[in-house]
Design a protein around this motif. Structure first.
Motif, PDB file in Angstrom:
ATOM      1  N   ALA A 184      -7.786   9.181  -4.248  1.00 47.81           N
ATOM      2  CA  ALA A 184      -6.500   8.759  -4.520  1.00 47.81           C
ATOM      3  C   ALA A 184      -6.259   7.540  -3.543  1.00 47.81           C
ATOM      4  CB  ALA A 184      -5.469   9.889  -4.218  1.00 47.81           C
ATOM      5  N   VAL A 185      -6.756   7.737  -2.285  1.00 45.84           N
ATOM      6  CA  VAL A 185      -6.481   6.528  -1.423  1.00 45.84           C
ATOM      7  C   VAL A 185      -7.330   5.459  -1.957  1.00 45.84           C
ATOM      8  CG1 VAL A 185      -6.994   5.666   0.976  1.00 45.84           C
ATOM      9  CG2 VAL A 185      -6.454   8.167   0.344  1.00 45.84           C
ATOM     10  N   ARG A 186      -8.485   5.547  -2.532  1.00 47.88           N
ATOM     11  CA  ARG A 186      -9.221   4.349  -3.052  1.00 47.88           C
ATOM     12  C   ARG A 186      -8.693   3.884  -4.124  1.00 47.88           C
ATOM     13  NH1 ARG A 186     -14.263   3.086  -2.201  1.00 47.88           N
ATOM     14  NH2 ARG A 186     -14.868   5.083  -1.204  1.00 47.88           N
ATOM     15  N   ALA A 187      -7.836   4.729  -5.033  1.00 44.83           N
ATOM     16  CA  ALA A 187      -7.279   3.867  -6.263  1.00 44.83           C
ATOM     17  C   ALA A 187      -6.097   3.196  -5.654  1.00 44.83           C
ATOM     18  CB  ALA A 187      -6.736   5.072  -7.258  1.00 44.83           C
ATOM     19  N   TYR A 241      -4.046  -2.194  -4.562  1.00 39.61           N
ATOM     20  CA  TYR A 241      -3.525  -3.460  -3.807  1.00 39.61           C
ATOM     21  C   TYR A 241      -4.421  -4.568  -3.794  1.00 39.61           C
ATOM     22  CZ  TYR A 241      -2.227  -5.097   1.055  1.00 39.61           C
ATOM     23  OH  TYR A 241      -1.644  -5.780   2.164  1.00 39.61           O
ATOM     24  N   ALA A 242      -5.833  -4.495  -3.752  1.00 38.97           N
ATOM     25  CA  ALA A 242      -6.546  -5.345  -3.685  1.00 38.97           C
ATOM     26  C   ALA A 242      -6.503  -6.402  -5.115  1.00 38.97           C
ATOM     27  CB  ALA A 242      -8.103  -5.057  -3.514  1.00 38.97           C
ATOM     28  N   GLY A 243      -6.270  -5.949  -6.244  1.00 35.81           N
ATOM     29  CA  GLY A 243      -6.186  -6.395  -7.492  1.00 35.81           C
ATOM     30  C   GLY A 243      -5.125  -7.414  -7.446  1.00 35.81           C
ATOM     31  N   PHE A 299       0.894  -1.001  -0.073  1.00 34.24           N
ATOM     32  CA  PHE A 299      -0.115   0.166   0.115  1.00 34.24           C
ATOM     33  C   PHE A 299       0.942   1.203  -0.215  1.00 34.24           C
ATOM     34  CE2 PHE A 299      -2.221   3.484   2.611  1.00 34.24           C
ATOM     35  CZ  PHE A 299      -3.365   3.662   1.533  1.00 34.24           C
ATOM     36  N   ASP A 300       0.819   2.022  -1.067  1.00 34.95           N
ATOM     37  CA  ASP A 300       2.027   3.005  -1.308  1.00 34.95           C
ATOM     38  C   ASP A 300       1.645   4.394  -0.571  1.00 34.95           C
ATOM     39  OD1 ASP A 300       4.136   4.460  -2.199  1.00 34.95           O
ATOM     40  OD2 ASP A 300       3.886   3.736  -4.366  1.00 34.95           O
ATOM     41  N   LEU A 301       1.943   4.146   0.606  1.00 35.38           N
ATOM     42  CA  LEU A 301       1.929   5.355   1.590  1.00 35.38           C
ATOM     43  C   LEU A 301       2.845   6.349   1.354  1.00 35.38           C
ATOM     44  CD1 LEU A 301       0.229   6.565   4.197  1.00 35.38           C
ATOM     45  CD2 LEU A 301       1.975   5.393   5.593  1.00 35.38           C
ATOM     46  N   ALA A 302       3.981   6.102   0.797  1.00 40.95           N
ATOM     47  CA  ALA A 302       4.641   7.113   0.390  1.00 40.95           C
ATOM     48  C   ALA A 302       4.533   7.837  -0.637  1.00 40.95           C
ATOM     49  CB  ALA A 302       6.273   6.524   0.089  1.00 40.95           C
ATOM     50  N   ASP A 330       1.568   6.197  -9.737  1.00 45.93           N
ATOM     51  CA  ASP A 330       0.356   6.081  -9.192  1.00 45.93           C
ATOM     52  C   ASP A 330      -0.628   5.449 -10.098  1.00 45.93           C
ATOM     53  OD1 ASP A 330      -2.076   7.122  -8.442  1.00 45.93           O
ATOM     54  OD2 ASP A 330      -1.702   9.475  -8.538  1.00 45.93           O
ATOM     55  N   PRO A 331      -1.427   4.699  -9.279  1.00 47.75           N
ATOM     56  CA  PRO A 331      -2.096   3.499 -10.234  1.00 47.75           C
ATOM     57  C   PRO A 331      -3.514   4.370 -10.660  1.00 47.75           C
ATOM     58  CG  PRO A 331      -2.485   3.120  -8.063  1.00 47.75           C
ATOM     59  CD  PRO A 331      -1.256   3.964  -8.132  1.00 47.75           C
ATOM     60  N   GLY A 332      -3.766   5.503  -9.990  1.00 43.97           N
ATOM     61  CA  GLY A 332      -4.911   6.410 -10.657  1.00 43.97           C
ATOM     62  C   GLY A 332      -4.527   7.314 -11.674  1.00 43.97           C
TER      63      GLY A 332
END
Length: 312
Positions: free
Chosen positions: A75-78, A83-85, A49-52, A199-201
């Motif tokens: 952004a957090v949801r993305a 992560y879930a994917g 989970f890319d907190l950075a 950024d996955p989003g």
């Protein structure tokens, strides 16, 4: 923030034990069940989970934490969807981060507590080592061009123009097309395998993270703090030792040294003159500024990694 999270990967197992063993033993003794959420943030298999990424670049952990608290819900949801994917689900410890500020604060509190135990005591040495790595890579770029730089980053990174192949071990496979965009290179002290952060989003900008070169002696110096400040002060004098250390840490102008050490500019000039005469620093003028840089002798005295002098 990034190095704090990367250190969780270095904490696992026994990889590079000669370099990280002493640090692992000390940190493991101070980590208990309260830190279980960190395993959810950085699972054994990437991606994390890319907190950075959500925290963005900041001058310190506190600033990064404030940026994360203010991150947009989408952004957090993305990040959580990404992560879930790859992991099949979102851990309960992270599920409330989209909508609940209290959940974000709780996660940050745990990260900050871990940082205090694992990273903060060594941060000055870690940061100096990364600064030296950046300077070394800049010198390679100047001397050997982009081809030389990309070919020398890490044994698991292979440059075959126009494609950069990154062997990140047993992780997910992907192809990234820059299409004329730049690629940010970021050395890491704690992450000991290369990877790509984006950024996955909004997958437009990519960061290639590669392990900074690290010798056993340099690692030992970082865990122990190198020569003690008392020993250095006995040799050079307390104030002069502080000036040399500050220059090696990146305070290169007379004004910055005066502000950082709370010493007058005139006194800084006197101390730098002595250090320069002793061959521990070099000084040059750049426009209206006087810039100081440590020599190889000065770095050796501080037990710091070799840092090439900047090109004038």
């Amino acid at each position: 923030m990034a190095e704090t999270l990367f250190s969780l990967y270095a904490l696992r197992g026994r990889a590079e034990e000669t370099k990280f063993g002493a640090w692992r033993r000390r940190v493991r003794g101070g980590v208990d069940s309260r830190f279980a959420v960190l395993a959810a943030i950085t699972p054994a298999r990437l991606p994390s989970f890319d907190l950075a990424l959500l925290a963005g670049p900041g001058r310190d952990l506190a600033q990064s934490a404030e940026t994360f608290l203010a991150s947009p819900r989408q952004a957090v949801r993305a990040e959580l969807d990404f992560y879930a994917g790859h992991h099949g689900r979102v851990p309960a410890a992270l599920a409330g981060l989209v909508d609940t500020l209290a959940a974000r604060r709780e996660v940050l509190s745990t990260v900050q507590a871990y940082h205090h135990v694992a990273v903060a005591p060594h941060w000055r040495g870690v940061r100096a080592h990364l600064d030296a790595e950046r300077a070394r890579r800049g010198t390679i770029l100047l001397d050997h061009g982009v081809d030389g730089l990309l070919s020398s980053l890490h044994p698991n990174i292979r440059w075959s123009p126009p494609t950069l192949h990154i062997d990140a071990g047993n992780q997910f496979d992907d192809d990234f097309v820059l299409d004329g965009r730049g690629l940010l290179l970021m050395p890491s002290f704690f992450l000991r395998f290369p990877g790509v952060m984006y950024d996955p989003g909004n997958p437009a900008d990519y960061t290639l993270i590669f392990p900074a070169a690290l010798g056993v002696d340099h690692a030992a110096g970082i865990w122990t703090g190198g020569p003690s400040q008392r020993a250095l002060a006995n040799l050079l004098g307390r104030t002069r030792a502080s000036v040399l250390t500050a220059i090696a840490d990146g305070l290169t102008t007379t004004g910055a040294l005066a502000r950082g050490l709370d010493i007058s500019s005139a006194a800084i000039s006197q101390h730098t003159a002595v250090l320069r005469e002793a061959g521990l620093i070099t000084t040059r003028r750049h426009h209206s500024n006087v810039l100081h840089h440590p020599t190889q002798t000065g770095l050796a005295l501080l037990d710091r990694p070799d840092t090439p002098r900047p090109i004038p």
